[in-house]
Design a protein around this motif. Structure first.
Motif, PDB file in Angstrom:
ATOM      1  N   PHE A   1       1.377  13.555  -5.391  1.00  0.00           N
ATOM      2  CA  PHE A   1       2.828  13.405  -5.331  1.00  0.00           C
ATOM      3  C   PHE A   1       3.459  13.564  -6.709  1.00  0.00           C
ATOM      4  O   PHE A   1       2.821  13.370  -7.737  1.00  0.00           O
ATOM      5  CB  PHE A   1       3.196  12.047  -4.736  1.00  0.00           C
ATOM      6  CG  PHE A   1       2.870  11.937  -3.280  1.00  0.00           C
ATOM      7  CD1 PHE A   1       3.828  12.219  -2.321  1.00  0.00           C
ATOM      8  CD2 PHE A   1       1.595  11.590  -2.860  1.00  0.00           C
ATOM      9  CE1 PHE A   1       3.529  12.139  -0.976  1.00  0.00           C
ATOM     10  CE2 PHE A   1       1.287  11.505  -1.517  1.00  0.00           C
ATOM     11  CZ  PHE A   1       2.251  11.781  -0.573  1.00  0.00           C
TER      12      PHE A   1
ATOM     13  N   SER B   1       7.259   6.751  -1.335  1.00  0.00           N
ATOM     14  CA  SER B   1       6.173   7.716  -1.539  1.00  0.00           C
ATOM     15  C   SER B   1       4.805   7.018  -1.455  1.00  0.00           C
ATOM     16  O   SER B   1       3.800   7.663  -1.177  1.00  0.00           O
ATOM     17  CB  SER B   1       6.326   8.442  -2.870  1.00  0.00           C
ATOM     18  OG  SER B   1       6.097   7.566  -3.943  1.00  0.00           O
ATOM     19  N   LEU B   2       4.764   5.691  -1.682  1.00  0.00           N
ATOM     20  CA  LEU B   2       3.492   4.976  -1.547  1.00  0.00           C
ATOM     21  C   LEU B   2       3.046   4.973  -0.096  1.00  0.00           C
ATOM     22  O   LEU B   2       1.857   5.112   0.215  1.00  0.00           O
ATOM     23  CB  LEU B   2       3.646   3.534  -2.037  1.00  0.00           C
ATOM     24  CG  LEU B   2       3.916   3.359  -3.524  1.00  0.00           C
ATOM     25  CD1 LEU B   2       4.125   1.894  -3.849  1.00  0.00           C
ATOM     26  CD2 LEU B   2       2.789   3.939  -4.338  1.00  0.00           C
TER      27      LEU B   2
ATOM     28  N   PHE C   1      -1.125   3.327  -5.927  1.00  0.00           N
ATOM     29  CA  PHE C   1      -0.859   1.990  -5.393  1.00  0.00           C
ATOM     30  C   PHE C   1      -0.923   0.978  -6.528  1.00  0.00           C
ATOM     31  O   PHE C   1      -1.995   0.767  -7.115  1.00  0.00           O
ATOM     32  CB  PHE C   1      -1.873   1.643  -4.304  1.00  0.00           C
ATOM     33  CG  PHE C   1      -1.874   2.627  -3.172  1.00  0.00           C
ATOM     34  CD1 PHE C   1      -0.696   2.860  -2.452  1.00  0.00           C
ATOM     35  CD2 PHE C   1      -2.998   3.331  -2.818  1.00  0.00           C
ATOM     36  CE1 PHE C   1      -0.667   3.783  -1.415  1.00  0.00           C
ATOM     37  CE2 PHE C   1      -2.991   4.253  -1.783  1.00  0.00           C
ATOM     38  CZ  PHE C   1      -1.819   4.472  -1.083  1.00  0.00           C
TER      39      PHE C   1
ATOM     40  N   GLN D   1       3.962   7.213   2.129  1.00  0.00           N
ATOM     41  CA  GLN D   1       3.551   8.589   2.429  1.00  0.00           C
ATOM     42  C   GLN D   1       2.172   8.870   1.879  1.00  0.00           C
ATOM     43  O   GLN D   1       1.363   9.553   2.510  1.00  0.00           O
ATOM     44  CB  GLN D   1       4.565   9.566   1.836  1.00  0.00           C
ATOM     45  CG  GLN D   1       5.874   9.544   2.592  1.00  0.00           C
ATOM     46  CD  GLN D   1       6.808  10.633   2.146  1.00  0.00           C
ATOM     47  OE1 GLN D   1       6.537  11.322   1.176  1.00  0.00           O
ATOM     48  NE2 GLN D   1       7.898  10.791   2.856  1.00  0.00           N
ATOM     49  N   ALA D   2       1.902   8.342   0.684  1.00  0.00           N
ATOM     50  CA  ALA D   2       0.575   8.558   0.091  1.00  0.00           C
ATOM     51  C   ALA D   2      -0.501   7.951   0.981  1.00  0.00           C
ATOM     52  O   ALA D   2      -1.564   8.543   1.171  1.00  0.00           O
ATOM     53  CB  ALA D   2       0.532   7.952  -1.305  1.00  0.00           C
ATOM     54  N   ALA D   3      -0.224   6.784   1.561  1.00  0.00           N
ATOM     55  CA  ALA D   3      -1.211   6.151   2.437  1.00  0.00           C
ATOM     56  C   ALA D   3      -1.454   7.007   3.684  1.00  0.00           C
ATOM     57  O   ALA D   3      -2.599   7.250   4.067  1.00  0.00           O
ATOM     58  CB  ALA D   3      -0.732   4.759   2.837  1.00  0.00           C
ATOM     59  N   TYR D   4      -0.374   7.514   4.284  1.00  0.00           N
ATOM     60  CA  TYR D   4      -0.536   8.417   5.435  1.00  0.00           C
ATOM     61  C   TYR D   4      -1.355   9.617   5.019  1.00  0.00           C
ATOM     62  O   TYR D   4      -2.259  10.076   5.714  1.00  0.00           O
ATOM     63  CB  TYR D   4       0.832   8.919   5.935  1.00  0.00           C
ATOM     64  CG  TYR D   4       1.691   7.876   6.598  1.00  0.00           C
ATOM     65  CD1 TYR D   4       1.153   6.723   7.163  1.00  0.00           C
ATOM     66  CD2 TYR D   4       3.068   8.054   6.681  1.00  0.00           C
ATOM     67  CE1 TYR D   4       1.960   5.775   7.763  1.00  0.00           C
ATOM     68  CE2 TYR D   4       3.881   7.115   7.281  1.00  0.00           C
ATOM     69  CZ  TYR D   4       3.331   5.971   7.819  1.00  0.00           C
ATOM     70  OH  TYR D   4       4.130   5.052   8.407  1.00  0.00           O
TER      71      TYR D   4
END
Lengths: 523, 261
Positions: A82, B156-157, A88, B159-162
């Motif tokens: 991204f 976006s976190l 995280f 989305q990052a997990a998905y």
């Protein structure tokens, strides 16, 4: 190579706004593909549709031959790096990278093996216990790449991942990314607005503009054979010239015919021509094919950027009458006021003519006893709609007033058919102090003379880039002076390692294969 | 920076006069008996009295139980509500948050009186009435705190997990929930503290014989005029609160450091 992804006529609308206008694009295995374009061109939208974060309004996306439009993001064999990395914050480096493997419930020892391998791939050995929020931008970037790659995706999407890094780190990461892509041997789809990044890393560049693909090709194709002026200006620097294709291998611009290597155009078809700055050589006079004057020389590190004017711009010369200072003093109010006679075009005498315009033209100013500028609160005039001399009076709030002559004349425009430029400017009167007090003299001269230039084609304004005069503004005396306003002519940008002097007369030389002819963009 | 630091001086004077000194006086009262500020003798009698009579520890215990249950109910209702609000569009969120804070514009005491009227004929047990009053009064604090931490979470976190293969449930469990823990903990603190010390809610809704630790303190200070014993109870409760806050802090740290499920 095997075809991996196909976009088939993909359209995306946001609230009636069409962001993608029917994208057709094939991406193959092991390719490093770059989607290149300015912000708002739809490149990120396209990436997000592929990633599964957005649905296309219409069209389909095929992955390995099957439509994946209905497959949710978490089931696609695609991972994303991204823009802001999206690491995280509650997990350390190791747990961030292991995230996807834990979801897949892989055994602990396998996870550890894979994470360690990724850490060494991105050169972050020994960082596994670190807090991700305390890493530098470049390190976060590497963690993000490792976190995506550890899942062994078939495609890695990178959404402007280098945007937040400084120049040196960005160059380093460019090489690094290319190395990683070659090492893992999967498809990378990289989104950027930085043409240099695209040229450095890609196997294939997709140039986009306003939701449409302009050109797909290798970096050398896109650089050397841009399909239109948009691609030519977006990728690399370029000189773009309008011309006419006379016949195969013969093109005409600026009243001269040139040999080129392009074919397949209609006879006398209007075309755009691009010549790259590094393809032009500066040679002594009579040894080149075009003569010109050096306008500016900028040092750029590896090379000089030289601007050479080969066709001079359209110009108009006016007289500036300089008078002695003639303030009017109002002892009662302790104020002073000054203004100058001025010329004005009959066409300008419309309702649009504001008091502020007249104040500018007459260079009207008022001061209080402390020399602080005062505003002029009232402007009265006796204009009639025909040429002649009229009185204009400027007045402050306390009644300090001055009257000057405004001479209304017929429009006196100069139209240059060859350069398609119209230019107008008027004689004007100023005081010595006006000149001496001017902070930006060229701009003030343009304003006093009301110098304007426009395109004869569509009336769009053209910049006046040069103001020539032969007085010294520090020592100017009463009298009349000539001032010439000039638009930009044909100026070539040239990259050369040899220094030339400004104002020198030089010749330019380029080969037929350096001239690249493009079809005019439609619309 | 230094000159700005001086701006805190009035506040420091303020809390010294109105908080620190009274606190010190409570400590002093708790360890003394009889006497005035000029003549007093140290003693531990007040504390012995508290623990010797079974009634006092049982009131403390009851207060803690009610506060803990209130906090749990607020958490169970508040988290889903906050989560739902955080999923809405921005302007909708603002409206709902406004509606939630709206009742707070009215004095808490007045609202509790209103509840007394509503519940008087309900036939519910005193315990139930007190729980309703407590949850009603303190729920907004829980919702606002949790909503605060959820709404500022970077989308976006998620989305990052998905992107990394987590479905909705796993994304919630591994990303959303852990990242909202700070909000949950401050929500717990903000509900637990007033709930454990509240005296007018049990008094108004529970009836005259419904006694919590807050009521005890109020009683000894105002009715019995036994400031020494009242101070001792206050001190005991303060220690209980401090310990529970320390435990919450510890929990926060642990969530930050260890992960793995």
């Amino acid at each position: 190579m095997k075809k991996l992804i196909s976009f088939k006529n993909v359209v995306k609308e946001f609230n009636g706004n069409v962001v993608l206008k029917g994208i057709n694009l094939d991406i193959y295995e092991n390719e490093f593909v770059t989607l290149l374009g300015p912000s708002g061109c739809g490149k990120t939208t396209l990436l997000r549709i592929l990633g599964g974060f957005l649905d296309a309004t219409s069209g389909s996306v095929l992955f390995d031959g099957t439509d994946i439009s209905k497959v949710p993001a978490y089931k696609r064999p695609i991972n994303t790096v991204f823009q802001k990395y999206a690491l995280f914050p509650h997990l350390n480096v190791y747990d961030n990278i292991a995230f996807g493997l834990k979801i897949k419930k892989e055994p602990k020892d396998i996870i550890e093996q894979k994470v360690m391998r990724m850490l060494s791939l991105v050169n972050l050995e020994g960082f596994e216990k670190r807090n991700v929020t305390l890493l530098s931008g470049g390190q976060q970037q590497r963690v993000a790449i490792a976190r995506a790659l550890v899942n062994e995706p078939e495609v890695l999407l990178l959404d402007e991942p280098l945007g937040a890094l400084d120049l040196k780190l960005r160059k380093e990461m460019q090489r690094e990314l290319k190395r990683i892509q070659q090492e893992v041997g999967i498809t990378f789809i990289f989104v950027t607005h930085d043409q240099e990044e695209a040229l450095t890393m890609s196997d294939k560049i997709v140039v986009m503009k306003e939701g449409e693909i302009q050109q797909i090709g290798t970096p050398t194709d896109v650089y050397n054979e841009p399909v239109n002026t948009y691609v030519a200006t977006f990728v690399g620097e370029s000189n773009i010239i309008e011309g006419t294709m006379l016949a195969d291998r013969q093109v005409r611009f600026d009243d001269k015919n040139y040999e080129c290597v392009d074919t397949g155009f209609k006879q006398n078809e209007p075309v755009d021509i691009v010549i790259r700055p590094e393809d032009i050589d500066i040679v002594p006079l009579r040894q080149g094919i075009l003569n010109g004057t050096v306008k500016s020389v900028l040092f750029k590190g590896v090379h000089y950027e030289v601007m050479v004017e080969t066709v001079s711009g359209t110009s108009k010369t006016v007289k500036m009458h300089v008078n002695a200072n003639h303030d009017t003093t109002n002892p009662d109010a302790g104020e002073k006021i000054s203004a100058n006679d001025f010329f004005i075009d009959l066409e300008d005498l419309t309702d649009d003519l504001t008091d502020a315009d007249l104040i500018t033209r007459a260079s009207a100013q008022a001061w209080d006893e402390n020399d602080e500028l005062l505003s002029i609160s009232k402007v009265s005039h006796t204009f009639e709609n025909k040429p002649g001399s009229y009185a204009v009076t400027f007045e402050t709030a306390k009644g300090t007033a001055i009257s000057v002559k405004a001479i209304v004349i017929e429009p006196d425009n100069l139209e240059d058919e060859k350069t398609n430029t119209g230019i107008a400017a008027y004689d004007f009167t100023v005081t010595i102090d006006d000149i001496k007090d001017s902070v930006a003299l060229d701009t003030d001269l343009k304003m006093w003379a009301n110098a304007t230039a426009w395109s004869l084609e569509d009336d769009s304004p053209i910049d006046i880039v040069e103001v020539d005069y032969d007085f010294d503004d520090e020592t100017i005396a009463e009298g009349s002076y000539s001032i010439t306003f000039r638009t930009k002519g044909r100026v070539f940008k040239i990259h050369t390692t040899d220094k030339v002097e400004e104002d020198a007369r030089v010749a330019l030389k380029f080969a037929p294969e350096d001239i690249h002819v493009m079809r005019k963009e439609v619309g | 920076m230094k000159s700005f630091a001086r701006l805190t001086i009035p506040y420091i004077i303020w809390i010294t006069v109105l908080i620190v000194i009274p606190m010190l006086m409570i400590v002093l009262y708790a360890f003394t008996k009889d006497g005035t500020l000029l003549s007093f003798s140290f003693t531990l009698d007040n504390f012995l009295r508290f623990f010797q009579d079974a009634i006092f520890p049982s009131v403390l215990w009851r207060s803690l139980v009610i506060a803990v249950v209130t906090t749990i109910i607020c958490l169970l209702i508040g988290y889903p509500v906050a989560y739902g609000i955080a999923k809405m569009k921005n302007h909708q969120q603002a409206t709902i948050i406004l509606l939630i804070t709206f009742p707070m514009w009215i004095n808490m005491l007045v609202r509790t009186y209103a509840w007394r009227g509503i519940l008087s004929a309900s036939g519910l047990s005193a315990d139930m009435k007190v729980y309703i009053g407590m949850v009603y009064n303190f729920l907004p604090f829980m919702i606002l705190q949790i909503h605060g931490s959820l709404s500022k979470m970077d989308n976006s976190l998620i989305q990052a997990a998905y992107d990394l293969g987590a479905n909705k449930l796993e994304t919630f469990k591994r990303v959303v929930l852990p990242l909202s823990i700070p909000g949950v903990l401050s929500g717990i603190t903000l509900v637990f503290l007033p709930a454990v010390s509240s005296f007018f809610i049990p008094k108004l809704l529970g009836g005259g014989d419904f006694v919590l630790i807050g009521n005890l303190i109020e009683n000894y200070f105002i009715t019995t005029n036994d400031w020494n014993f009242g101070s001792a109870i206050s001190l005991i409760m303060a220690i209980v609160v401090l310990v529970s806050m320390y435990l919450t802090k510890r929990a926060d740290k642990n969530v930050g450091e260890s992960e793995d499920a």
